[in-house]
Scaffold this motif. Structure first.
Motif, PDB file in Angstrom:
ATOM      1  N   CYS A 214      11.382  13.986 -11.534  1.00 45.20           N
ATOM      2  CA  CYS A 214      10.995  14.518 -10.216  1.00 45.20           C
ATOM      3  C   CYS A 214      12.148  14.559  -9.233  1.00 45.20           C
ATOM      4  O   CYS A 214      12.201  15.422  -8.374  1.00 45.20           O
ATOM      5  N   GLY A 215      13.063  13.621  -9.341  1.00 44.80           N
ATOM      6  CA  GLY A 215      14.258  13.660  -8.515  1.00 44.80           C
ATOM      7  C   GLY A 215      14.000  13.365  -7.053  1.00 44.80           C
ATOM      8  O   GLY A 215      13.135  12.561  -6.686  1.00 44.80           O
ATOM      9  N   ALA A 216      14.745  14.053  -6.181  1.00 42.86           N
ATOM     10  CA  ALA A 216      14.715  13.775  -4.750  1.00 42.86           C
ATOM     11  C   ALA A 216      13.339  14.007  -4.147  1.00 42.86           C
ATOM     12  O   ALA A 216      12.969  13.356  -3.160  1.00 42.86           O
ATOM     13  N   THR A 217      12.565  14.915  -4.710  1.00 41.96           N
ATOM     14  CA  THR A 217      11.233  15.203  -4.171  1.00 41.96           C
ATOM     15  C   THR A 217      10.381  13.948  -4.125  1.00 41.96           C
ATOM     16  O   THR A 217       9.663  13.705  -3.152  1.00 41.96           O
ATOM     17  N   CYS A 218      10.449  13.132  -5.167  1.00 39.71           N
ATOM     18  CA  CYS A 218       9.652  11.911  -5.225  1.00 39.71           C
ATOM     19  C   CYS A 218      10.366  10.708  -4.629  1.00 39.71           C
ATOM     20  O   CYS A 218       9.722   9.710  -4.294  1.00 39.71           O
ATOM     21  N   ALA A 219      11.682  10.779  -4.515  1.00 39.14           N
ATOM     22  CA  ALA A 219      12.432   9.656  -3.948  1.00 39.14           C
ATOM     23  C   ALA A 219      12.405   9.662  -2.421  1.00 39.14           C
ATOM     24  O   ALA A 219      12.495   8.611  -1.782  1.00 39.14           O
ATOM     25  N   ASN A 220      12.279  10.827  -1.834  1.00 36.17           N
ATOM     26  CA  ASN A 220      12.277  10.992  -0.376  1.00 36.17           C
ATOM     27  C   ASN A 220      10.865  10.786   0.156  1.00 36.17           C
ATOM     28  O   ASN A 220       9.935  11.490  -0.227  1.00 36.17           O
ATOM     29  N   ALA A 221      10.698   9.829   1.053  1.00 36.64           N
ATOM     30  CA  ALA A 221       9.360   9.504   1.551  1.00 36.64           C
ATOM     31  C   ALA A 221       8.691  10.691   2.222  1.00 36.64           C
ATOM     32  O   ALA A 221       7.469  10.864   2.128  1.00 36.64           O
ATOM     33  N   ALA A 222       9.475  11.536   2.906  1.00 35.16           N
ATOM     34  CA  ALA A 222       8.891  12.670   3.621  1.00 35.16           C
ATOM     35  C   ALA A 222       8.255  13.674   2.669  1.00 35.16           C
ATOM     36  O   ALA A 222       7.152  14.175   2.916  1.00 35.16           O
ATOM     37  N   THR A 223       8.932  13.993   1.566  1.00 31.55           N
ATOM     38  CA  THR A 223       8.378  14.945   0.610  1.00 31.55           C
ATOM     39  C   THR A 223       7.419  14.269  -0.367  1.00 31.55           C
ATOM     40  O   THR A 223       6.450  14.881  -0.828  1.00 31.55           O
ATOM     41  N   ALA A 224       7.661  12.990  -0.664  1.00 31.20           N
ATOM     42  CA  ALA A 224       6.795  12.285  -1.601  1.00 31.20           C
ATOM     43  C   ALA A 224       5.378  12.158  -1.079  1.00 31.20           C
ATOM     44  O   ALA A 224       4.415  12.155  -1.860  1.00 31.20           O
ATOM     45  N   ALA A 225       5.222  12.072   0.222  1.00 31.69           N
ATOM     46  CA  ALA A 225       3.888  11.924   0.803  1.00 31.69           C
ATOM     47  C   ALA A 225       2.968  13.072   0.417  1.00 31.69           C
ATOM     48  O   ALA A 225       1.749  12.914   0.334  1.00 31.69           O
ATOM     49  N   THR A 226       3.557  14.239   0.150  1.00 34.23           N
ATOM     50  CA  THR A 226       2.759  15.414  -0.214  1.00 34.23           C
ATOM     51  C   THR A 226       2.901  15.786  -1.672  1.00 34.23           C
ATOM     52  O   THR A 226       1.931  16.212  -2.314  1.00 34.23           O
ATOM     53  N   TYR A 227       4.090  15.603  -2.237  1.00 33.48           N
ATOM     54  CA  TYR A 227       4.377  16.166  -3.557  1.00 33.48           C
ATOM     55  C   TYR A 227       4.611  15.147  -4.673  1.00 33.48           C
ATOM     56  O   TYR A 227       4.713  15.529  -5.835  1.00 33.48           O
ATOM     57  N   GLY A 235      -3.386  -3.837  -8.788  1.00 35.81           N
ATOM     58  CA  GLY A 235      -4.328  -4.253  -9.811  1.00 35.81           C
ATOM     59  C   GLY A 235      -4.785  -3.135 -10.728  1.00 35.81           C
ATOM     60  O   GLY A 235      -5.783  -3.275 -11.437  1.00 35.81           O
ATOM     61  N   GLY A 236      -4.069  -2.031 -10.723  1.00 36.84           N
ATOM     62  CA  GLY A 236      -4.426  -0.900 -11.569  1.00 36.84           C
ATOM     63  C   GLY A 236      -5.511  -0.017 -11.001  1.00 36.84           C
ATOM     64  O   GLY A 236      -6.018   0.871 -11.700  1.00 36.84           O
ATOM     65  N   THR A 237      -5.868  -0.210  -9.727  1.00 33.43           N
ATOM     66  CA  THR A 237      -6.914   0.595  -9.083  1.00 33.43           C
ATOM     67  C   THR A 237      -6.463   0.990  -7.686  1.00 33.43           C
ATOM     68  O   THR A 237      -5.355   0.662  -7.253  1.00 33.43           O
ATOM     69  N   SER A 238      -7.340   1.713  -6.975  1.00 31.66           N
ATOM     70  CA  SER A 238      -7.074   2.110  -5.579  1.00 31.66           C
ATOM     71  C   SER A 238      -5.693   2.743  -5.441  1.00 31.66           C
ATOM     72  O   SER A 238      -4.876   2.356  -4.593  1.00 31.66           O
ATOM     73  N   CYS A 239      -5.415   3.717  -6.297  1.00 29.58           N
ATOM     74  CA  CYS A 239      -4.082   4.301  -6.398  1.00 29.58           C
ATOM     75  C   CYS A 239      -3.805   5.272  -5.259  1.00 29.58           C
ATOM     76  O   CYS A 239      -4.628   6.150  -4.966  1.00 29.58           O
ATOM     77  N   THR A 240      -2.653   5.130  -4.632  1.00 31.52           N
ATOM     78  CA  THR A 240      -2.241   6.015  -3.552  1.00 31.52           C
ATOM     79  C   THR A 240      -0.836   6.537  -3.821  1.00 31.52           C
ATOM     80  O   THR A 240       0.011   5.832  -4.368  1.00 31.52           O
ATOM     81  N   ARG A 241      -0.602   7.768  -3.404  1.00 30.88           N
ATOM     82  CA  ARG A 241       0.686   8.430  -3.635  1.00 30.88           C
ATOM     83  C   ARG A 241       1.817   7.631  -2.994  1.00 30.88           C
ATOM     84  O   ARG A 241       1.666   7.084  -1.904  1.00 30.88           O
ATOM     85  N   THR A 242       2.962   7.587  -3.685  1.00 31.84           N
ATOM     86  CA  THR A 242       4.078   6.788  -3.195  1.00 31.84           C
ATOM     87  C   THR A 242       5.410   7.436  -3.530  1.00 31.84           C
ATOM     88  O   THR A 242       5.523   8.207  -4.488  1.00 31.84           O
ATOM     89  N   ALA A 243       6.409   7.108  -2.724  1.00 34.36           N
ATOM     90  CA  ALA A 243       7.791   7.480  -3.048  1.00 34.36           C
ATOM     91  C   ALA A 243       8.329   6.510  -4.096  1.00 34.36           C
ATOM     92  O   ALA A 243       7.946   5.335  -4.124  1.00 34.36           O
ATOM     93  N   VAL A 244       9.217   7.004  -4.964  1.00 33.36           N
ATOM     94  CA  VAL A 244       9.765   6.191  -6.054  1.00 33.36           C
ATOM     95  C   VAL A 244      11.267   6.436  -6.147  1.00 33.36           C
ATOM     96  O   VAL A 244      11.707   7.584  -6.253  1.00 33.36           O
ATOM     97  N   PRO A 245      12.070   5.367  -6.127  1.00 26.53           N
ATOM     98  CA  PRO A 245      13.527   5.548  -6.282  1.00 26.53           C
ATOM     99  C   PRO A 245      13.846   6.202  -7.630  1.00 26.53           C
ATOM    100  O   PRO A 245      13.088   6.079  -8.600  1.00 26.53           O
ATOM    101  N   LEU A 246      14.981   6.868  -7.692  1.00 20.57           N
ATOM    102  CA  LEU A 246      15.379   7.556  -8.919  1.00 20.57           C
ATOM    103  C   LEU A 246      15.392   6.618 -10.118  1.00 20.57           C
ATOM    104  O   LEU A 246      15.001   6.995 -11.220  1.00 20.57           O
ATOM    105  N   ALA A 247      15.831   5.386  -9.919  1.00 18.39           N
ATOM    106  CA  ALA A 247      15.960   4.441 -11.032  1.00 18.39           C
ATOM    107  C   ALA A 247      14.623   4.060 -11.636  1.00 18.39           C
ATOM    108  O   ALA A 247      14.565   3.558 -12.763  1.00 18.39           O
ATOM    109  N   GLN A 248      13.518   4.278 -10.911  1.00 17.10           N
ATOM    110  CA  GLN A 248      12.202   3.937 -11.421  1.00 17.10           C
ATOM    111  C   GLN A 248      11.417   5.153 -11.908  1.00 17.10           C
ATOM    112  O   GLN A 248      10.303   5.003 -12.410  1.00 17.10           O
ATOM    113  N   GLN A 249      11.989   6.340 -11.776  1.00 20.03           N
ATOM    114  CA  GLN A 249      11.304   7.535 -12.236  1.00 20.03           C
ATOM    115  C   GLN A 249      11.440   7.688 -13.752  1.00 20.03           C
ATOM    116  O   GLN A 249      12.426   7.249 -14.356  1.00 20.03           O
TER     117      GLN A 249
END
Length: 432
Positions: A214-227, A235-249
């Motif tokens: 996903c790259g910068a789209t998911c690493a950047n909090a501004a774009t990650a909030a939507t994309y 606990g494996g539930t109540s999942c909400t969209r999040t930004a993720v650093p490149l190293a964890q993608q």
């Protein structure tokens, strides 16, 4: 990746949203077998096909090579190239498993494995990535036009052929979370694609031009909030969209090999214009790093980060063209080509053999005309024993894309240079 299915042999496919640049197979479609009157003349019926390329793959006997097989596979899906991949628990040389029938997909990025094919001892030893101060489980939803994959992001060491990642890397484990945990917003459109039957393979090996999915789209909090296609799941539930650093993608394994890590070459043998029961090619790691992987492409095009040629032209219209081993046919819009009807929905069934040309244009200004041949899908599918086809084509929604799928690869060496611009290296490219 686009994959269509006849009875047990076809699957439908739609391209993912460009923002996340992911691909996957989608729900089954299509009906029974049968042929048409093209078969008596090999399907040409007065038409013509372009000359087929004739390159032969090198032997897969070096450390930077692995055989690619097209055949019935695990679900009898046509034109699915597969390799074997070995996954090991981080830091372990014993808790490992070799998984066959992993689809080779140059249109996506990162390794995804269906959880049901992994042993309990291995999957329990693969740590789930966490995100945020609370240590929420990290999950991914790869969403598509009519389906999605859902599962945790875990770390594992990955070996393919004689190449092994220098450390454990993030990969997606498909289907290891409850269906009830799928977030109501940002995931779940269409059918779940979380089983071997849905995918038509045991997993997907994404080895296109991007080092992450996903790259910068998911690493950047501004774009990650939507994309972002990543979710924090306490606990494996109540999942909400999040930004993720490149190293964890989810990571392209090739980028993490100690050597031969700057790209791949997909080499497939020529096949008959009326189809073949199987085909065996070679996946070569590295470009210009060994004697067996020198760049010898007649055409080389720099691309965007995801390997797309966005300024290409078909029938006078600008299209986004891409060379995608994960698509089992050519897919493009052309109202002059007859569709097959209800037996083979979405495929083209012209009454005579057809040739079409697409003008490929790279960001470097490189230009070349790719000529493709098309035979009636009904004719090709009349032989239920064939799984490798070089002239199968189908319709794509809209007229802005041109997918050069696996049929384009037969008899060619197709090169993918990884995007190394983040470290001051070369831009991504494709060539053949």
């Amino acid at each position: 990746m686009r994959t269509m299915r006849i009875a047990l042999k076809l699957k439908g496919w739609m391209q993912a949203a460009a923002a996340v640049a992911l691909v996957s197979a989608v729900a089954a479609c299509g009906g029974g077998g049968g042929g048409d009157n093209n078969s008596s003349s090999g399907g040409l019926n007065g038409g013509s096909l372009p000359a087929s390329p004739t390159q032969q793959p090198i032997a897969a006997n070096a450390a930077n090579t692995v055989p690619i097989t097209v055949g019935p596979g695990v679900q009898g899906v046509i034109n699915i190239p597969t390799v074997s991949v070995t996954i090991c628990a981080p830091g372990s040389a014993a808790n490992c498993q070799t998984i066959n029938n992993i689809q080779v997909d140059t249109g996506s990025f990162g390794l995804r494995v269906v959880s049901s094919v992994l042993s309990s001892s291995l999957i329990n030893a693969l740590p789930i990535n966490t995100i945020g101060t609370g240590g929420a489980q990290l999950a991914e939803c790869a969403t598509f036009a009519d389906g999605y994959t859902w599962g945790t992001v875990r770390n594992a060491s990955v070996s393919i052929g004689g190449e092994t990642t220098t450390a454990a890397i993030p990969l997606q484990i498909i289907g290891d979370l409850s269906a009830s945990s799928v977030p109501a917003r940002g995931c779940g459109s269409g059918s779940a694609e979380n089983t071997v039957s849905d995918l038509g393979a045991n997993g997907i090996l994404g080895i296109g031009t991007s080092p992450t999915d996903c790259g910068a789209t998911c690493a950047n909090a501004a774009t990650a909030a939507t994309y972002s296609n990543y979710f924090a799941c306490p606990g494996g539930t109540s999942c909400t969209r999040t930004a993720v650093p490149l190293a964890q993608q989810v990571a392209n394994p090739v980028a993490h090999f100690p050597v031969d890590n700057n790209g791949v070459i997909v080499q497939m043998p020529p096949v008959s214009n009326t189809g073949s029961p199987s085909a065996v090619g070679t996946l070569v790691f590295g470009i210009g790093t060994q004697a067996n992987n020198q760049l010898a492409a007649a055409q080389t095009f720099t691309t965007d980060a995801y390997g797309d040629l966005n300024n290409s032209v078909y029938n006078g219209t600008t299209v986004q063209a891409f060379l995608d081993s994960g698509s089992n046919g050519y897919f493009f819009a052309d109202s002059s080509l007859a569709l097959c009807g209800s037996n083979y929905p979405g495929f083209y069934c012209p009454s005579s053999a057809q040739t079409r040309n697409v003008n490929l244009v790279g960001l470097n200004g490189a230009k070349a005309t790719a000529s493709i041949g098309i035979l009636s899908a009904a004719t090709l599918f009349s032989n239920a024993g064939n799984y490798a086809f070089n002239d199968l084509a189908g319709q794509i929604g809209g007229n802005s894309s041109f997918d050069l799928g696996l049929p384009f690869f037969y008899g060619r060496y197709v090169y993918y240079g990884l995007d190394q611009t983040a470290t001051g290296g070369p831009a991504p490219f494709v060539g053949y």
